[in-house]
Design a protein around this motif. Structure first.
Motif, PDB file in Angstrom:
ATOM      1  N   LEU A   1       0.829  -1.211   0.000  1.00 23.94           N
ATOM      2  CA  LEU A   1       0.000   0.000   0.000  1.00 23.94           C
ATOM      3  C   LEU A   1       0.857   1.252   0.000  1.00 23.94           C
ATOM      4  O   LEU A   1       0.591   2.205  -0.740  1.00 23.94           O
ATOM      5  CB  LEU A   1      -0.936   0.001   1.208  1.00 23.94           C
ATOM      6  CG  LEU A   1      -2.013  -1.090   1.241  1.00 23.94           C
ATOM      7  CD1 LEU A   1      -2.821  -0.988   2.529  1.00 23.94           C
ATOM      8  CD2 LEU A   1      -2.941  -0.980   0.049  1.00 23.94           C
TER       9      LEU A   1
ATOM     10  N   ARG B   1      -4.495   8.570  -5.572  1.00 23.65           N
ATOM     11  CA  ARG B   1      -3.491   8.048  -4.664  1.00 23.65           C
ATOM     12  C   ARG B   1      -3.744   8.586  -3.260  1.00 23.65           C
ATOM     13  O   ARG B   1      -4.144   9.723  -3.069  1.00 23.65           O
ATOM     14  CB  ARG B   1      -2.089   8.474  -5.104  1.00 23.65           C
ATOM     15  CG  ARG B   1      -1.605   7.833  -6.385  1.00 23.65           C
ATOM     16  CD  ARG B   1      -1.337   6.354  -6.205  1.00 23.65           C
ATOM     17  NE  ARG B   1      -0.405   6.118  -5.115  1.00 23.65           N
ATOM     18  CZ  ARG B   1       0.920   6.201  -5.227  1.00 23.65           C
ATOM     19  NH1 ARG B   1       1.465   6.528  -6.396  1.00 23.65           N
ATOM     20  NH2 ARG B   1       1.709   5.962  -4.195  1.00 23.65           N
TER      21      ARG B   1
ATOM     22  N   TYR C   1      -9.840   3.344   0.083  1.00 23.56           N
ATOM     23  CA  TYR C   1      -9.489   3.230  -1.332  1.00 23.56           C
ATOM     24  C   TYR C   1     -10.695   3.447  -2.240  1.00 23.56           C
ATOM     25  O   TYR C   1     -10.538   3.896  -3.381  1.00 23.56           O
ATOM     26  CB  TYR C   1      -8.799   1.888  -1.587  1.00 23.56           C
ATOM     27  CG  TYR C   1      -7.361   1.944  -1.125  1.00 23.56           C
ATOM     28  CD1 TYR C   1      -6.370   2.420  -1.964  1.00 23.56           C
ATOM     29  CD2 TYR C   1      -7.023   1.597   0.179  1.00 23.56           C
ATOM     30  CE1 TYR C   1      -5.055   2.533  -1.531  1.00 23.56           C
ATOM     31  CE2 TYR C   1      -5.721   1.695   0.623  1.00 23.56           C
ATOM     32  CZ  TYR C   1      -4.737   2.174  -0.233  1.00 23.56           C
ATOM     33  OH  TYR C   1      -3.447   2.299   0.206  1.00 23.56           O
TER      34      TYR C   1
ATOM     35  N   ASP D   1      -9.844   3.794  -6.127  1.00 23.03           N
ATOM     36  CA  ASP D   1      -8.901   2.699  -6.384  1.00 23.03           C
ATOM     37  C   ASP D   1      -9.614   1.395  -6.021  1.00 23.03           C
ATOM     38  O   ASP D   1      -9.358   0.784  -4.981  1.00 23.03           O
ATOM     39  CB  ASP D   1      -7.622   2.876  -5.566  1.00 23.03           C
ATOM     40  CG  ASP D   1      -6.479   2.017  -6.125  1.00 23.03           C
ATOM     41  OD1 ASP D   1      -6.799   0.990  -6.750  1.00 23.03           O
ATOM     42  OD2 ASP D   1      -5.315   2.380  -5.937  1.00 23.03           O
TER      43      ASP D   1
END
Length: 361
Positions: free
Chosen positions: A11, A37, A78, A83
């Motif tokens: 991660l 990110r 996330y 993501d």
């Protein structure tokens, strides 16, 4: 602790934490770059480390629900940056743990999370599969609270699939998905979506020439709109029902809908007047088709034409004038034919009195 450490390393380096991938693989490390990110500053590092450590510790201590909740917190981090592959990795962890411990609630929530990730990646068919599996698990164990949440997700997926199929002209498949969407809406107790589904079904059945089914769906839509006070929706339902009944040849039912439409109180005065004018025009047309010319003239002249003038809509005014003129002309023509046919002598007597010199020519 080893598993949580490995997960953290992946991660923190922006890669995908897949057990079989070597740490030094640039393809695996960078395959998901370009998405949102997470900034691994000192505070984030401590937070993520704590989540992963707690998740593993709770798992080792047999606190399954607590372990799953910690992993879900990582998933949500996330999801917030879109993501979804990394989020789905942790949902897979939750699912694996839930299956091992026979935790039905955890299984249902994990499948739903995986569905959300697939939907986020626009893999709608896969999302549908995960959501339906989640729902199956929830219904099997009577998990009503989760069942409603999963159903809300399915509403969104089914609706998209229905719209896509309708756009491609596959109305049969569209109807299947609108029906699924309807059932999901009922499970979720989402009355607004339930009404929308009935409307969509009614409109799509018309495209497949299944007019009776269209009427049934539109009547359900009208009923919900009436109960919930959705006057605009109720007005739309009556318009469509009037047209569908006309197509079926149920003229009385069509007229009933149009007369009721004139009484609907819409939020906007102008909309209400436009709706009444449209209803009067269609009533006039129905009476015209049925050869009830006097009634037709009444609807065209006394109602539609007057409302068109009030709206100051020249196009509607012209429609009113034309239809009124045609109906009046045909009505007088019918009277003339009736006199010629049934009272010819009286007609000649009247004509002679108007022009007594006509016979001398």
């Amino acid at each position: 602790m080893i598993e949580s450490y490995v997960d953290f390393v992946y991660l923190a380096n922006g890669g995908m934490p897949v057990a079989v991938a070597p740490l030094d693989s640039p393809e695996e490390k960078n395959c998901y770059r370009g998405r949102g990110r997470i900034n691994f500053d000192e505070e984030t590092i401590l937070y993520v480390t704590d989540l992963l450590k707690k998740a593993e510790d709770f798992l080792n201590e047999g606190e399954i629900s607590k372990s799953i909740n910690e992993y879900k917190n990582v998933c949500k981090m996330y999801e917030e940056v879109n993501d979804y592959p990394i989020a789905s990795y942790f949902y897979e962890k939750c699912l694996k743990i839930s299956k091992q411990e026979k935790n039905a609630e955890g299984e249902a929530e994990s499948y739903m999370g995986l569905g959300l990730c697939e939907e986020g990646e626009h893999n709608i068919a896969k999302a549908q599969e995960y959501y339906e599996t989640a729902l199956e698990k929830a219904l099997d164990k009577n998990l009503h609270a989760i069942d409603k949440v999963i159903s809300e997700q399915l509403i969104r997926v089914y609706e998209k699939l229905a719209i896509d199929n309708e756009g491609e002209g596959d109305y049969t498949r569209a109807l299947e998905y609108y029906d699924k969407c309807l059932n999901a809406s009922k499970r979720a107790l989402n009355t607004r979506k339930e009404a929308e589904c009935y409307l969509k079904l009614g409109m799509t059945y018309e495209k497949t020439k299944e007019l009776e089914k269209s009427v049934e769906a539109l009547e359900m839509y009208a009923d919900i709109c009436k109960k919930t006070g959705d006057q605009d929706g109720y007005s739309l339902a009556l318009k469509e029902l009037a047209e569908r009944n006309r197509q079926l040849g149920n003229m009385e039912a069509s007229k009933k809908c149009l007369n009721e439409l004139k009484e609907v109180q819409l939020t906007s005065k102008e909309k209400a007047l436009e709706s009444k004018a449209e209803a009067s025009l269609k009533l006039g047309m129905l009476e015209f088709q049925n050869k009830n010319l006097q009634n037709s003239v009444m609807y065209f002249e006394k109602e539609f034409f007057e409302m068109a003038k009030e709206l100051k809509d020249q196009k509607l005014i012209n429609i009113g004038r034309v239809n009124t003129g045609i109906a009046k002309g045909l009505n007088k023509l019918d009277l003339y034919k009736d006199i010629i046919k049934n009272n010819y002598q009286a007609f000649l007597s009247w004509k002679f009195k108007r022009n007594p010199n006509a016979t001398k020519k």
